[in-house]
Design a protein around this motif. Structure first.
Motif, PDB file in Angstrom:
ATOM      1  N   PRO A  23       8.350  11.873  54.723  1.00 36.47           N
ATOM      2  CA  PRO A  23       9.562  12.241  53.977  1.00 36.47           C
ATOM      3  C   PRO A  23      10.654  12.757  54.917  1.00 36.47           C
ATOM      4  O   PRO A  23      10.380  13.565  55.804  1.00 36.47           O
ATOM      5  CB  PRO A  23       9.083  13.348  53.029  1.00 36.47           C
ATOM      6  CG  PRO A  23       7.600  13.130  52.912  1.00 36.47           C
ATOM      7  CD  PRO A  23       7.172  12.620  54.264  1.00 36.47           C
ATOM      8  N   ASP A  26      15.886  17.193  54.381  1.00 36.60           N
ATOM      9  CA  ASP A  26      16.908  17.338  53.337  1.00 36.60           C
ATOM     10  C   ASP A  26      18.308  16.995  53.840  1.00 36.60           C
ATOM     11  O   ASP A  26      19.149  16.520  53.084  1.00 36.60           O
ATOM     12  CB  ASP A  26      16.920  18.762  52.774  1.00 36.60           C
ATOM     13  CG  ASP A  26      15.731  19.046  51.870  1.00 36.60           C
ATOM     14  OD1 ASP A  26      15.120  18.093  51.357  1.00 36.60           O
ATOM     15  OD2 ASP A  26      15.411  20.241  51.679  1.00 36.60           O
ATOM     16  N   MET A  33      18.610  12.485  46.620  1.00 34.76           N
ATOM     17  CA  MET A  33      17.311  13.021  47.045  1.00 34.76           C
ATOM     18  C   MET A  33      17.092  14.409  46.457  1.00 34.76           C
ATOM     19  O   MET A  33      18.012  15.208  46.389  1.00 34.76           O
ATOM     20  CB  MET A  33      17.230  13.129  48.574  1.00 34.76           C
ATOM     21  CG  MET A  33      17.021  11.845  49.279  1.00 34.76           C
ATOM     22  SD  MET A  33      16.570  12.015  51.044  1.00 34.76           S
ATOM     23  CE  MET A  33      17.311  13.509  51.587  1.00 34.76           C
ATOM     24  N   ALA A  36      12.944  18.429  49.894  1.00 38.68           N
ATOM     25  CA  ALA A  36      11.778  17.896  50.608  1.00 38.68           C
ATOM     26  C   ALA A  36      10.459  18.385  50.029  1.00 38.68           C
ATOM     27  O   ALA A  36       9.484  17.629  49.997  1.00 38.68           O
ATOM     28  CB  ALA A  36      11.874  18.257  52.090  1.00 38.68           C
ATOM     29  N   HIS A  38       9.570  18.793  47.024  1.00 42.03           N
ATOM     30  CA  HIS A  38       9.191  17.900  45.924  1.00 42.03           C
ATOM     31  C   HIS A  38       8.772  16.528  46.447  1.00 42.03           C
ATOM     32  O   HIS A  38       7.797  15.934  45.982  1.00 42.03           O
ATOM     33  CB  HIS A  38      10.354  17.720  44.937  1.00 42.03           C
ATOM     34  CG  HIS A  38      10.636  18.916  44.096  1.00 42.03           C
ATOM     35  ND1 HIS A  38       9.699  19.496  43.259  1.00 42.03           N
ATOM     36  CD2 HIS A  38      11.769  19.640  43.947  1.00 42.03           C
ATOM     37  CE1 HIS A  38      10.231  20.519  42.632  1.00 42.03           C
ATOM     38  NE2 HIS A  38      11.497  20.644  43.032  1.00 42.03           N
ATOM     39  N   ARG A  39       9.515  16.002  47.428  1.00 42.47           N
ATOM     40  CA  ARG A  39       9.182  14.670  47.964  1.00 42.47           C
ATOM     41  C   ARG A  39       7.832  14.686  48.676  1.00 42.47           C
ATOM     42  O   ARG A  39       7.056  13.746  48.559  1.00 42.47           O
ATOM     43  CB  ARG A  39      10.312  14.167  48.868  1.00 42.47           C
ATOM     44  CG  ARG A  39      11.560  13.828  48.053  1.00 42.47           C
ATOM     45  CD  ARG A  39      12.716  13.297  48.881  1.00 42.47           C
ATOM     46  NE  ARG A  39      13.376  14.366  49.600  1.00 42.47           N
ATOM     47  CZ  ARG A  39      13.335  14.555  50.916  1.00 42.47           C
ATOM     48  NH1 ARG A  39      12.684  13.719  51.687  1.00 42.47           N
ATOM     49  NH2 ARG A  39      13.976  15.557  51.466  1.00 42.47           N
ATOM     50  N   ALA A  43       4.590  12.551  47.487  1.00 44.01           N
ATOM     51  CA  ALA A  43       3.919  11.678  48.457  1.00 44.01           C
ATOM     52  C   ALA A  43       2.442  12.049  48.560  1.00 44.01           C
ATOM     53  O   ALA A  43       1.570  11.167  48.610  1.00 44.01           O
ATOM     54  CB  ALA A  43       4.604  11.768  49.817  1.00 44.01           C
ATOM     55  N   SER A 163      12.209   3.554  45.736  1.00 45.57           N
ATOM     56  CA  SER A 163      12.512   4.910  45.267  1.00 45.57           C
ATOM     57  C   SER A 163      13.904   4.957  44.648  1.00 45.57           C
ATOM     58  O   SER A 163      14.135   5.667  43.667  1.00 45.57           O
ATOM     59  CB  SER A 163      12.371   5.923  46.400  1.00 45.57           C
ATOM     60  OG  SER A 163      13.177   5.556  47.490  1.00 45.57           O
ATOM     61  N   ARG A 167      14.640   6.260  40.860  1.00 48.35           N
ATOM     62  CA  ARG A 167      15.623   7.323  40.562  1.00 48.35           C
ATOM     63  C   ARG A 167      16.655   6.845  39.549  1.00 48.35           C
ATOM     64  O   ARG A 167      17.031   7.572  38.626  1.00 48.35           O
ATOM     65  CB  ARG A 167      16.311   7.779  41.851  1.00 48.35           C
ATOM     66  CG  ARG A 167      15.430   8.587  42.767  1.00 48.35           C
ATOM     67  CD  ARG A 167      16.221   9.265  43.873  1.00 48.35           C
ATOM     68  NE  ARG A 167      16.955   8.336  44.721  1.00 48.35           N
ATOM     69  CZ  ARG A 167      16.466   7.783  45.828  1.00 48.35           C
ATOM     70  NH1 ARG A 167      15.233   8.055  46.211  1.00 48.35           N
ATOM     71  NH2 ARG A 167      17.207   6.967  46.555  1.00 48.35           N
ATOM     72  N   TYR A 194      15.404  14.217  38.901  1.00 48.83           N
ATOM     73  CA  TYR A 194      16.222  13.001  38.752  1.00 48.83           C
ATOM     74  C   TYR A 194      16.835  12.830  37.372  1.00 48.83           C
ATOM     75  O   TYR A 194      16.993  11.726  36.895  1.00 48.83           O
ATOM     76  CB  TYR A 194      15.403  11.742  39.102  1.00 48.83           C
ATOM     77  CG  TYR A 194      14.723  11.821  40.437  1.00 48.83           C
ATOM     78  CD1 TYR A 194      15.457  11.873  41.611  1.00 48.83           C
ATOM     79  CD2 TYR A 194      13.335  11.862  40.513  1.00 48.83           C
ATOM     80  CE1 TYR A 194      14.826  11.946  42.841  1.00 48.83           C
ATOM     81  CE2 TYR A 194      12.692  11.944  41.740  1.00 48.83           C
ATOM     82  CZ  TYR A 194      13.447  11.981  42.885  1.00 48.83           C
ATOM     83  OH  TYR A 194      12.821  12.057  44.099  1.00 48.83           O
TER      84      TYR A 194
END
Length: 195
Positions: A23, A26, A33, A36, A38-39, A43, A163, A167, A194
């Motif tokens: 990832p 930020d 986005m 990070a 959350h990403r 993942a 992605s 989104r 999102y």
């Protein structure tokens, strides 16, 4: 599926031991986005059942965005401490990545050369089919010089899920069921991402 396609393409010439999702930080600056944390969590959920794909959090945890080559070199350094055998790290992406390589001023040419020396695997993705990617490689001196290190993988089953598309669907209030894992979908819903 992109990682699995890359592994299948490479398995005939090398043993693929692991794959990593990394990832971005930020401050990478891509519109839409979420933070990070959350990403990384999504993942991790997505890779949870994989026997060979994991999440490499290093870039997202830095104080600033890092160039791709720096992330690759850090991954190599981390793997070097753990592995007792030779290995090679290659960059995997969609064929749209080649368009960014060709764009003047977007990539530091020294960084790009260091990436290309290691190898790049590109999964065919609209709007960059094989023929268009090949013409971009032929037209760009650095890409042409490293053409043997670029593997282009045609999609056997068309899959344009990205992605960005996920989104967009979420922002429009549409379902993303079956486009990602149920755990990731639940995480997105639980955290109201999102919207």
């Amino acid at each position: 599926r992109i990682m699995e396609m890359a592994r299948e393409a490479m398995q005939s010439s090398v043993h693929v031991a692991a794959g990593f999702l990394s990832p971005v930080h930020d401050r990478y600056g891509k519109e839409g986005m979420v933070p990070a944390a959350h990403r990384i969590a999504m993942a991790d959920l997505y890779c949870r059942d994989s026997e060979w794909i994991g999440v490499y959090e290093w870039e997202a945890e830095q104080t600033e965005w890092q160039p791709t080559i720096r992330v690759i070199e850090q991954l190599e350094a981390d793997l070097l401490q753990r592995l007792q055998q030779p290995f090679r790290v290659v960059l995997v992406g969609g064929t749209d990545l080649i368009a960014s390589f060709s764009q003047d001023g977007l990539w530091d040419q020294g960084d790009l050369e260091r990436i290309l020396r290691r190898g790049v695997v590109l999964i065919e993705r609209d709007p960059y089919p094989f023929a268009k990617v090949l013409s971009m490689i032929l037209a760009h001196p650095l890409l042409f010089a490293h053409r043997n290190a670029i593997t282009i993988v045609p999609q056997t089953v068309r899959n344009e899920v990205s992605s960005s598309m996920i989104r967009l669907l979420l922002r429009r209030g549409l379902s993303i069921d079956y486009l990602t894992s149920p755990q990731v979908t639940k995480y997105i819903q639980d955290h109201k991402l999102y919207q």
